[in-house]
Design an enzyme around this catalytic site. Structure first.
Site, mmCIF file in Angstrom:
data_model
loop_
_atom_site.group_PDB
_atom_site.id
_atom_site.type_symbol
_atom_site.label_atom_id
_atom_site.label_comp_id
_atom_site.label_asym_id
_atom_site.label_seq_id
_atom_site.Cartn_x
_atom_site.Cartn_y
_atom_site.Cartn_z
ATOM 1 N N LEU A 73 -3.617 -9.652 5.248
ATOM 2 C CA LEU A 73 -3.629 -10.264 6.573
ATOM 3 C C LEU A 73 -2.594 -9.559 7.460
ATOM 4 C CD1 LEU A 73 -3.851 -13.960 5.370
ATOM 5 C CD2 LEU A 73 -5.696 -12.569 6.327
ATOM 6 N N PRO A 74 -2.733 -9.618 8.779
ATOM 7 C CA PRO A 74 -1.896 -8.796 9.658
ATOM 8 C C PRO A 74 -0.396 -9.027 9.543
ATOM 9 C CG PRO A 74 -3.815 -9.591 10.858
ATOM 10 C CD PRO A 74 -3.823 -10.284 9.525
ATOM 11 N N THR A 104 2.814 -5.410 7.316
ATOM 12 C CA THR A 104 4.093 -4.953 7.857
ATOM 13 C C THR A 104 4.754 -6.161 8.499
ATOM 14 O OG1 THR A 104 3.223 -2.744 8.256
ATOM 15 C CG2 THR A 104 5.207 -3.365 9.464
ATOM 16 N N LYS A 181 8.956 0.473 5.471
ATOM 17 C CA LYS A 181 7.843 0.579 6.426
ATOM 18 C C LYS A 181 8.368 0.645 7.862
ATOM 19 C CE LYS A 181 3.625 0.760 7.928
ATOM 20 N NZ LYS A 181 2.566 -0.217 7.697
ATOM 21 N N LYS A 249 5.323 -4.705 17.389
ATOM 22 C CA LYS A 249 5.811 -5.569 16.311
ATOM 23 C C LYS A 249 6.624 -4.765 15.296
ATOM 24 C CE LYS A 249 2.663 -6.591 13.188
ATOM 25 N NZ LYS A 249 3.003 -6.086 11.834
#
Length: 307
Positions: A73-74, A104, A181, A249
């Site tokens: 999921l995002p 992320t 990341k 983000k």
């Protein structure tokens, strides 16, 4: 005396979007685990079902059938939205479950989630963070860079599963994958902006951009990002692989780590401003290569462009 064969893992995958779908298909092709899927996109669920996955109607059903769950999921808010309620993920947890978070996300957010789930399930749910890099191309090819944070024993359980999707590396305790990341996204953002500026300058100076990018790929300017995006840049093809809006983000997470570690980041400040303005211009749903179009539109060519 013959040793007992270990039972196959059952892996549940939450989220079959641009990344989750090809990662799931690679896992299915490997045959090393049974696979259960849950998501909102009917076509992706049908593809996974046709390839041998069990389609779970709810997150609860997925958890009940799985001993490892990979969330693609995002971000954490989307994951949290499927945790609670009678059909939520936690309602299906009555056995040890390893949750691998592939989004992320903020490192502190991952740590807070893990502590909360540990308390709410009496230690049944363990968490690894495992964000990925490589875009849809890497997801389809099974060549993702997978940055993992967490306990070594948990990583040992997850490594065979993640290895079907790319190269997983344990970088440290929980949250380390997310820090890695964030660093990755700083480099990607700066590289795509540099490539975008360079191609606009080169085109306006009368150069063949395709030939230039092919040439640059053999020198110090070469990179995986250049290789994967050079055709898009040459053709001004901004169809989405990695949406530009996610950079806002992701660079925000990098900013938080920079502040936590008291690190000066002059380039990060510039990149945050650039991608914020790009998204405000309505380009956030395009690929990160749209940075090229944004730069060109921000500085219209003149009669003096060509020599």
């Amino acid at each position: 005396m013959t040793s007992q064969r270990q039972p196959r893992s059952t892996v549940g995958v939450l989220g079959l979007g641009n990344m989750g779908r090809p990662m799931t298909l690679n896992l299915l092709r490997s045959g090393i685990a049974s696979v259960v899927v849950h998501g909102r996109t009917r076509a992706a669920l049908d593809d996974a079902g046709a390839a041998g996955a069990v389609v779970a109607p709810t997150a609860r059903d997925l958890a009940a059938q799985s001993d490892i769950v990979l969330s693609m999921l995002p971000d954490l808010p989307q994951l949290r939205s499927v945790l609670d309620g009678p059909d939520g993920l936690l309602a299906g947890v009555d056995h040890p479950l390893l949750l691998i978070v592939g989004s992320t996300s903020a490192p502190d957010g991952i740590r807070d989630l893990a502590a909360e789930l540990d308390a709410r399930t009496d230690g049944l749910v363990r968490v690894l963070d495992a964000p990925v890099s490589g875009g849809t191309d890497g997801a389809e090819a099974g060549s993702l860079a997978i940055m993992v944070g967490g306990d070594p024993d948990d990583f040992a359980r997850a490594e065979p599963i993640l290895s079907t999707m790319g190269t997983p590396v344990l970088l440290g305790p929980l949250g380390s994958g997310e820090v890695a990341k964030a660093c990755n996204q700083m480099i990607v953002a700066s590289t795509i902006v540099a490539l975008s500026e360079a191609t606009v300058i080169a085109e306006r100076a009368g150069l063949d951009v395709t030939r230039l990018l092919d040439l640059l790929g053999g020198g110090y300017a070469g990179s995986r990002l250049l290789e994967s995006r050079k055709q898009r840049l040459a053709e001004k093809d901004y169809s989405v692989s990695g949406p530009a809006k996610f950079m806002v983000k992701d660079l925000g997470f990098a900013r938080a780590e920079a502040e936590r570690t008291a690190t000066a980041t002059p380039q990060l400040t510039t990149l945050q401003d650039f991608f914020r303005r790009l998204v405000e211009a309505g380009l956030g749903d395009d690929d990160i290569t749209v940075a090229q179009g944004f730069i060109a539109a921000s500085s219209p060519a003149t009669d003096h462009t060509l020599p």
